[in-house]
Scaffold this motif. Structure first.
Motif, PDB file in Angstrom:
ATOM      1  N   PHE A 265       0.914  -1.208  -0.068  1.00  0.00           N
ATOM      2  CA  PHE A 265       0.051   0.029   0.012  1.00  0.00           C
ATOM      3  C   PHE A 265       0.811   1.257   0.045  1.00  0.00           C
ATOM      4  CE2 PHE A 265      -2.731  -3.167   2.265  1.00  0.00           C
ATOM      5  CZ  PHE A 265      -3.641  -3.048   1.305  1.00  0.00           C
ATOM      6  N   LEU A 266       0.322   2.242  -0.721  1.00  0.00           N
ATOM      7  CA  LEU A 266       1.103   3.459  -0.817  1.00  0.00           C
ATOM      8  C   LEU A 266       0.607   4.515   0.382  1.00  0.00           C
ATOM      9  CD1 LEU A 266       1.268   4.584  -4.545  1.00  0.00           C
ATOM     10  CD2 LEU A 266       2.803   3.185  -3.127  1.00  0.00           C
ATOM     11  N   GLY A 267       1.623   5.203   0.778  1.00  0.00           N
ATOM     12  CA  GLY A 267       1.194   5.909   2.109  1.00  0.00           C
ATOM     13  C   GLY A 267       2.526   6.921   2.301  1.00  0.00           C
ATOM     14  N   ALA A 268       2.179   7.644   3.407  1.00  0.00           N
ATOM     15  CA  ALA A 268       3.258   8.672   4.088  1.00  0.00           C
ATOM     16  C   ALA A 268       3.462   8.334   5.400  1.00  0.00           C
ATOM     17  CB  ALA A 268       3.163  10.051   3.884  1.00  0.00           C
ATOM     18  N   GLU A 269       4.928   7.977   5.885  1.00  0.00           N
ATOM     19  CA  GLU A 269       4.897   7.127   7.245  1.00  0.00           C
ATOM     20  C   GLU A 269       5.824   8.097   7.858  1.00  0.00           C
ATOM     21  OE1 GLU A 269       4.134   2.582   7.030  1.00  0.00           O
ATOM     22  OE2 GLU A 269       6.091   3.276   6.461  1.00  0.00           O
ATOM     23  N   LEU A 270       5.653   8.568   9.370  1.00  0.00           N
ATOM     24  CA  LEU A 270       6.334   9.404   9.928  1.00  0.00           C
ATOM     25  C   LEU A 270       7.676   8.847  10.099  1.00  0.00           C
ATOM     26  CD1 LEU A 270       4.051  10.126  13.031  1.00  0.00           C
ATOM     27  CD2 LEU A 270       4.697  11.885  11.264  1.00  0.00           C
ATOM     28  N   SER A 271       8.712   9.868  10.196  1.00  0.00           N
ATOM     29  CA  SER A 271      10.007   9.241  10.448  1.00  0.00           C
ATOM     30  C   SER A 271      10.186   9.065  12.091  1.00  0.00           C
ATOM     31  CB  SER A 271      11.064  10.326  10.243  1.00  0.00           C
ATOM     32  OG  SER A 271      10.884  11.400  10.352  1.00  0.00           O
ATOM     33  N   VAL A 272      11.136   8.738  12.690  1.00  0.00           N
ATOM     34  CA  VAL A 272      11.037   8.362  13.998  1.00  0.00           C
ATOM     35  C   VAL A 272      10.925   9.666  14.994  1.00  0.00           C
ATOM     36  CG1 VAL A 272      12.867   7.750  15.986  1.00  0.00           C
ATOM     37  CG2 VAL A 272      13.035   6.546  13.905  1.00  0.00           C
ATOM     38  N   LEU A 273      10.012   9.481  15.868  1.00  0.00           N
ATOM     39  CA  LEU A 273       9.440  10.615  16.728  1.00  0.00           C
ATOM     40  C   LEU A 273      10.491  10.761  17.883  1.00  0.00           C
ATOM     41  CD1 LEU A 273       5.784   9.669  17.139  1.00  0.00           C
ATOM     42  CD2 LEU A 273       6.859  11.148  15.436  1.00  0.00           C
ATOM     43  N   ASP A 274      11.078  11.944  18.129  1.00  0.00           N
ATOM     44  CA  ASP A 274      11.919  12.573  18.947  1.00  0.00           C
ATOM     45  C   ASP A 274      10.973  12.891  20.327  1.00  0.00           C
ATOM     46  OD1 ASP A 274      14.146  12.899  20.214  1.00  0.00           O
ATOM     47  OD2 ASP A 274      14.557  14.879  19.388  1.00  0.00           O
ATOM     48  N   MET A 275      10.841  11.877  21.144  1.00  0.00           N
ATOM     49  CA  MET A 275       9.971  12.254  22.497  1.00  0.00           C
ATOM     50  C   MET A 275      10.842  13.134  23.283  1.00  0.00           C
ATOM     51  SD  MET A 275       7.379  10.683  21.627  1.00  0.00           S
ATOM     52  CE  MET A 275       6.345  10.995  22.917  1.00  0.00           C
ATOM     53  N   PRO A 276      10.360  14.257  23.927  1.00  0.00           N
ATOM     54  CA  PRO A 276      10.921  14.816  24.837  1.00  0.00           C
ATOM     55  C   PRO A 276      11.241  14.119  26.053  1.00  0.00           C
ATOM     56  CG  PRO A 276       9.058  16.321  23.772  1.00  0.00           C
ATOM     57  CD  PRO A 276       9.079  14.816  23.454  1.00  0.00           C
ATOM     58  N   GLU A 277      12.108  14.904  26.942  1.00  0.00           N
ATOM     59  CA  GLU A 277      12.430  14.076  28.382  1.00  0.00           C
ATOM     60  C   GLU A 277      11.252  14.218  29.213  1.00  0.00           C
ATOM     61  OE1 GLU A 277      16.309  14.996  29.707  1.00  0.00           O
ATOM     62  OE2 GLU A 277      17.294  14.164  28.232  1.00  0.00           O
ATOM     63  N   ARG A 278      10.418  15.062  29.166  1.00  0.00           N
ATOM     64  CA  ARG A 278       9.324  15.037  30.113  1.00  0.00           C
ATOM     65  C   ARG A 278       8.435  13.728  30.107  1.00  0.00           C
ATOM     66  NH1 ARG A 278       5.293  19.406  28.593  1.00  0.00           N
ATOM     67  NH2 ARG A 278       4.045  18.826  30.310  1.00  0.00           N
ATOM     68  N   PHE A 279       8.552  12.835  29.007  1.00  0.00           N
ATOM     69  CA  PHE A 279       7.819  11.702  29.156  1.00  0.00           C
ATOM     70  C   PHE A 279       8.736  10.532  29.487  1.00  0.00           C
ATOM     71  CE2 PHE A 279       6.057  14.121  25.417  1.00  0.00           C
ATOM     72  CZ  PHE A 279       4.964  14.726  26.083  1.00  0.00           C
ATOM     73  N   PRO A 280       8.285  10.051  30.829  1.00  0.00           N
ATOM     74  CA  PRO A 280       9.167   8.915  31.134  1.00  0.00           C
ATOM     75  C   PRO A 280       9.310   7.626  30.256  1.00  0.00           C
ATOM     76  CG  PRO A 280       7.182   9.286  32.625  1.00  0.00           C
ATOM     77  CD  PRO A 280       6.976  10.105  31.670  1.00  0.00           C
TER      78      PRO A 280
END
Lengths: 413, 85
Positions: free
Chosen positions: A55-70
């Motif tokens: 299937f064709l589509g557009a996928e996010l690259s890796v999400l860089d989660m801020p340190e506030r999230f444990p």
């Protein structure tokens, strides 16, 4: 006699936003990508997106989660949850919501069954050894888990719920946020258009239904997503998530926050139809009601951000509704030509796209608009254009006969 | 009770604790440590137990572990079950 803005003012504003899409994460990267007409379409490769399919589509690259999230939390949070946390973080910081009373903040998450891919992966992984299914599945299978995650991490203590309206869910969430602030149930309400994480099951069904492309451009992903073009053959999926903060000017002023734009009018109408079929009269009714509420005429609208998914039937019906309402003078482009269709997220992401374009006084191009369905419309085609936008209208349409319209007006400075 | 097997299960539980509670990774885990004191909420505790059960291919009803008070007692219960007691 003009009065000072107060908590009782009926005028509502957007005072912060956040966005993620495959072409750019965060407002700056997103706007740059929109104006450049970038794309990230290809054969999707995320686990759970393929089962002998491509299937064709557009996928996010890796999400860089801020340190506030444990890290402890993130271990059990899927893509939709991470995207919600990240976009809310961006909107939260911009609107300085840490300085607001958490008891008066509400949250509305738009989207239904948003974590299907994660669920399919769990089902496949634990088939035949059900005894070892991770207990957190008992939380994560519900969309409202996103409310729990976000309210826990940001300390939101007012109220939270999810709302659904198929591909209009993201805009339904904004409208619900507006209602909650208008009614006084919250002083500030955040609408999140949740990342709809499709598995190969939903992708297959959306193809079978004739809604999703692309047979025609299977080998040319860059050309497959083409809203309003004669050679379109359905929408192309794109992972995305958006968040907007809604409140009165007075509460924003208490934190020194300047609004993006006024939420001047909104409407939701139904066609009385379970099917994917669009309705010109239903869409027109939403546009007219939003304009009436905003006390604007069609001629005053400078820019229309349409639903424009690339649907075979939906695109011409939408254009007919737009023209029929007298909006043919307004500039028009199609955000989904760049981002793909984020389904539950789309309505919120397109509100953000509209706000960013208003602020920049620039309109993004429409990819692959080679032969427009209606060449007489005021299209933004190959290149971004400079344009001051006083009033904009953004539209969403969802399966089940859901039509929404939202009118955004520049704030007086 | 073979001491080696017991020590293996303890090491397994410790690695499960590290996985679910990354903030205590590398910290010494003692038998009398309580999962709650290590930062585990009720869902985290259930996840740790499930990971251990899966690794040991055990089937234990949650009620059988309801009296477990600390890491040592959890290891004892898993050890007993894995030896058919």
């Amino acid at each position: 006699m003009p009065s000072m803005p107060s908590r009782m003012d009926s005028d509502l504003f957007v005072t912060g936003c956040g966005v993620l899409s495959a072409v750019g994460q965060g407002k700056d990267a997103f706007l740059t990508a929109l104006l450049a007409g970038d794309h990230a379409f290809g054969v999707m490769e995320r686990p759970g997106r393929n089962n002998g399919t491509a299937f064709l589509g557009a996928e996010l690259s890796v999400l860089d989660m801020p340190e506030r999230f444990p890290r402890k939390l993130l271990r059990t949070v899927g893509l939709s949850g991470r995207a919600a946390l990240l976009t809310l973080h961006e909107a939260w910081e911009e609107a300085r919501l840490s300085d607001a009373d958490p008891l008066r903040i509400g949250l509305v998450v738009g989207g239904s069954n948003v974590q299907q891919r994660e669920l399919v992966l769990k089902h496949e992984s634990y088939q035949g050894r059900l005894d070892y299914l991770p207990p957190t599945y008992g939380l994560s299978f519900m969309d409202s888990d996103l409310c729990g995650l976000c309210s826990e991490q940001f300390g939101i203590r007012g109220l939270a719920c999810t709302v659904g309206g198929a591909s209009a869910s993201g805009q339904v969430a904004v409208i619900e946020a507006v209602r909650l602030v208008r009614s006084g149930e919250a002083d500030i309400c955040i609408a999140v258009g949740a990342l709809t994480d499709l598995s190969y099951w939903e992708l297959q069904a959306l193809r079978s239904l004739g809604a999703m492309g692309s047979d025609r451009f299977a080998d040319e992903p860059a050309l497959a997503c083409r809203p309003f073009d004669e050679r379109r053959d359905g929408f192309i999926f794109g992972e995305a998530c958006g968040a907007v903060v809604v409140e009165r000017r007075a509460t924003a002023a208490e934190r020194g926050v300047e609004p993006y734009a006024k939420l001047a009018g909104w409407a939701m109408t139904l066609d009385g139809n379970r099917n994917p079929d669009p309705s010109e009269s239903g869409e027109a009714r939403a546009i007219e009601r939003a304009l009436t509420q905003a006390q604007l005429t069609a001629q005053q609208i400078d820019y229309v951000n349409p639903h424009g998914s690339g649907s075979g039937v939906g695109d011409p019906v939408e254009l007919a509704a737009i023209r029929g309402c007298g909006l043919d003078r307004a500039a028009i482009n199609a955000t989904k030509s760049i981002t793909g269709h984020g389904l539950g997220a789309a309505g919120t992401v397109e509100v953000v796209a509209t706000l960013l374009q208003m602020k920049a006084s620039r309109l993004h191009p429409t990819r692959n608009l080679e032969q427009p369905l209606d060449p007489e419309m005021n299209w933004v085609r190959d290149k971004a254009v400079a344009q001051a936008i006083e009033h904009a209208l953004t539209l969403s349409v969802g399966f089940g006969g859901v039509n929404t319209a939202l009118c955004l007006s520049a704030t007086e400075t | 009770m073979t001491e080696q097997r017991h020590a293996e299960i303890f090491a397994l539980v410790r690695s499960n604790i590290y996985e679910v509670l990354p903030d205590v990774e590398g910290r010494e885990i003692k038998s009398d440590d309580r999962l709650t004191d290590l930062g585990a909420n009720s869902v985290d505790r259930a996840e740790i137990v499930m990971l251990a059960m899966e690794a040991l291919s055990l089937h234990i009803q949650r009620v059988e572990l309801s009296g477990v008070k600390n890491v040592g007692e959890l290891v004892d219960a898993l050890y007993a079950k894995s030896h058919g007691q």
